[in-house]
Design an enzyme around this catalytic site. Structure first.
Site, PDB file in Angstrom:
ATOM      1  N   ASP A 107       4.082   2.252   6.683  1.00 35.13           N
ATOM      2  CA  ASP A 107       4.627   2.074   8.025  1.00 35.13           C
ATOM      3  C   ASP A 107       4.496   0.619   8.473  1.00 35.13           C
ATOM      4  OD1 ASP A 107       2.129   1.921   9.504  1.00 35.13           O
ATOM      5  OD2 ASP A 107       1.927   4.067   9.166  1.00 35.13           O
TER       6      ASP A 107
HETATM    7  N1  URA Z   1      -0.676   6.569   5.945  1.00 34.77           N
HETATM    8  C1  URA Z   1      -0.281   5.995   7.101  1.00 34.77           C
HETATM    9  O1  URA Z   1      -0.688   6.425   8.177  1.00 34.77           O
HETATM   10  N2  URA Z   1       0.563   4.946   7.063  1.00 34.77           N
HETATM   11  C2  URA Z   1       1.028   4.430   5.901  1.00 34.77           C
HETATM   12  O2  URA Z   1       1.798   3.463   5.904  1.00 34.77           O
HETATM   13  C3  URA Z   1       0.607   5.030   4.697  1.00 34.77           C
HETATM   14  C4  URA Z   1      -0.245   6.098   4.756  1.00 34.77           C
END
Ligand code: URA
Length: 241
Positions: A107
């Site tokens: 993310d």
């Molecule tokens: N878990 C998350 O909360 N974000 C990520 O980008 C990857 C795993």
């Protein structure tokens, strides 16, 4: 990947060099060679390794796989507004077919190890639940750990809001009052953040440090940097075979 004979115009346009009409023009202009001799026609069938354009071999003619250190704030998407991970790569790579795509996503507020490839089979091998490839995240939390997190995360019973089945057992290695490394064997939307939310905490910093055995620290890539490599070598670095 085994080389296959294709029409010269198709090879060059699929590698992002230009439209087929551009390729026809380059052939007429004598800029394209096949085994060192001027190409006769844009529809001539050749192997990519036989071709040169303006005296240079083609760019990753047999597939493109890379390891990228995703910086914070970059988005794993081609469409959204703002800073996109794809802006880090040469423009020609973005015009390739098959397209270069990330193996899963991180993310916007997560940094760290990301693999990108145009190899569908490799992408499947790295993401399929059958292969159970682990992902490890270095987590910094807003609140101190309470002490029950290791057991709860390992139990295989933790439910996330809006999900209908519990998370697979995960391994938590506590490294400080509010820091830990979390290893997961599945990938759900915002999983790490949601797992800690389910435990009453909040993730303030998140970095992916490992995919299987491949570690970000061993690669010496600064945020925003990448390295291309052969899919076979990458797989070996991830699964150790
Ligand atoms: N878990 C998350 O909360 N974000 C990520 O980008 C990857 C795993």
């Amino acid at each position: 990947m085994a080389e296959k004979k294709e029409r010269l115009e198709k090879i060059l346009s699929n590698l992002g060099y230009g439209a087929r009409k551009d390729v026809a023009y380059w052939v007429r202009s004598g800029w394209v060679t096949v085994d060192g001799n001027m190409a006769k026609s844009a529809s001539q069938k050749v192997l990519p390794s036989q071709l040169m354009l303006e005296g240079k071999p083609l760019d990753h003619a047999n597939g493109l796989t890379l390891i990228y250190h995703k910086p914070l704030h970059a988005v794993c998407s081609r469409k959204e507004d703002g800073q996109l991970i794809y802006a880090a790569f040469p423009e020609r790579w973005l015009a390739r077919k098959p397209a270069l795509s990330s193996v899963g996503r991180l993310d916007k507020e997560t940094s760290g190890l990301l693999i990108l490839t145009d190899d569908g089979q490799l992408n499947h091998q790295l993401t399929s639940p059958k292969h159970d490839i682990s992902k490890t995240y270095a987590v910094t939390l807003a609140e101190a750990l309470k002490g029950d997190e290791v057991v709860k995360l390992a139990s295989g019973t933790l439910m996330l809001e809006a999900d209908d089945r519990p998370c697979k057992a995960a391994e938590l290695e506590v490294t400080g009052d509010n820091t830990a490394n979390l290893t997961l064997y599945e990938g759900r939307y915002h999983q790490v953040r949601r797992m800690f939310a389910a435990l009453g905490n909040h993730v303030s910093i998140l970095e992916r440090t490992h995919i299987g055995l491949l570690s970000l620290s061993s690669l010496q890539l600064k945020a925003g940097e990448y390295r291309t490599l052969e899919p076979e070598l990458l797989l070996q670095m991830v699964v150790g075979e």
